[in-house]
Scaffold this active site. Sequence first.
Site, PDB file in Angstrom:
ATOM      1  N   ASP A 164       0.846  -1.195   0.000  1.00 24.58           N
ATOM      2  CA  ASP A 164       0.000   0.000   0.000  1.00 24.58           C
ATOM      3  C   ASP A 164       0.883   1.247   0.000  1.00 24.58           C
ATOM      4  O   ASP A 164       0.655   2.190  -0.755  1.00 24.58           O
ATOM      5  CB  ASP A 164      -0.900  -0.034   1.249  1.00 24.58           C
ATOM      6  N   HIS A 247      -4.528   2.715  -7.166  1.00 25.10           N
ATOM      7  CA  HIS A 247      -5.717   2.346  -6.385  1.00 25.10           C
ATOM      8  C   HIS A 247      -6.927   2.057  -7.283  1.00 25.10           C
ATOM      9  O   HIS A 247      -7.764   1.237  -6.931  1.00 25.10           O
ATOM     10  CB  HIS A 247      -6.030   3.407  -5.327  1.00 25.10           C
ATOM     11  N   HIS A 250      -6.362  -1.432  -8.365  1.00 26.39           N
ATOM     12  CA  HIS A 250      -6.776  -2.255  -7.224  1.00 26.39           C
ATOM     13  C   HIS A 250      -8.292  -2.445  -7.225  1.00 26.39           C
ATOM     14  O   HIS A 250      -8.792  -3.562  -7.063  1.00 26.39           O
ATOM     15  CB  HIS A 250      -6.335  -1.599  -5.900  1.00 26.39           C
ATOM     16  N   HIS A 264      -5.677  -5.817   0.378  1.00 27.12           N
ATOM     17  CA  HIS A 264      -5.631  -4.487  -0.237  1.00 27.12           C
ATOM     18  C   HIS A 264      -4.224  -4.135  -0.756  1.00 27.12           C
ATOM     19  O   HIS A 264      -4.040  -3.874  -1.950  1.00 27.12           O
ATOM     20  CB  HIS A 264      -6.116  -3.443   0.784  1.00 27.12           C
TER      21      HIS A 264
HETATM   22 ZN    ZN Z   1      -4.506   1.940  -0.001  1.00 25.68          ZN
END
Ligand code: ZN
Length: 369
Positions: A164, A247, A250, A264
């Site tokens: 992340d 993101h 993602h 995540h």
């Molecule tokens: Zn994140």
Amino acid sequence: MFAAPLRYVQGQGALDTLGAELARLKSTRPVVLCDPNVLETLRPRLEALEGATVVDFNGEVSPAEIERVAAVVRELEADGIVGVGGGKTLDTAKAVGHPAGLVVVLAPTIASTDAPTSSLSIIYDDDGTFLEYRLYGRNPDAVIVDTAIIAQAPVRFLVAGIGDGLSTFFEADASARTNKPALAGGPPLLAATALARLCYDTLLANGVAARQAVERGVVTPAVERVVEANTLLSGLGFESGGLAAAHSIHNGLTALPETHHRWHGEKVAFGVVALLVLEGRPQELLEEVVDFCLKVGLPVTLGDLAVNADRATLARIAAVACAEGETIHNEPFPVTPDMVVAALLGADAVGAERRALLRRTMDLPAVCA
Ligand SMILES: [Zn+2]
């Protein structure tokens, strides 16, 4: 704009400061929302807090659970809420505390995302399906990160947090180039971009050593630095610096049920490699990021995420990633689904090639183990 928690405390034994932090914030009757996964040894320490009531979190940050905890808070006339545990526990504490105007203190027991410092929660229904983001316009009053506790958690949490955190600089950099408003409310200031850069440099310099230390359950300076990068630098960097393609990719990956066992930060890490391909970044930078992911145990290919590289699957990911309102549109050029499909395939190719090359000279850790 720039947003941050009022106070951030990190170190071995940091949780011992919880009582003093609450006293400083003038909370005398806090509710402590406790993740069922926290260590049994932690509970007596929380129960010993003066004036506190420990309430067990039921596992999902859903409207029903938020209302249940809010009712307990009202019943006890609590003046503060402390979230202790993983992201969902902390998000529930924010969702109960901020609208009620309570003192909000968060104590993450894992370092798997950059959510603890932020002013938002991600809300799911009781079955775990995404419902909405709730924005409070207010960051936690204090974030307390006890690295002795974090080093006891399985290493996969730390590695996911590194994934992340790896995205923060590249997304803040894209947002800075387009001057788009970040979550904090306005375009990024220099502070957020600088913290995001420090996050990237810190992870690259300390990530492998931190992984090795946490595998042995110990805290070293590398662990302290990586926990700070995952939690504080990445948290401030993303909230005030902005998000971009990683993101959104993602989010596209989460549309496939086969990726649900990946966390995540693991999906974000692959999103970073795809972002670099999408932006046409230099080969050396691409190899730097991919090699780092391989050495730390993050996914670098579609196969690592259990995703089939067929066109229909990739088009599905790309369609979600490019939906209206997605942060991929913070990139400094128009992005189409076809460009995302190409970037996914390009990232997958670099990942496979670097893995084959590195394996000739070193043992690589298992991905997401
Ligand atoms: Zn994140």
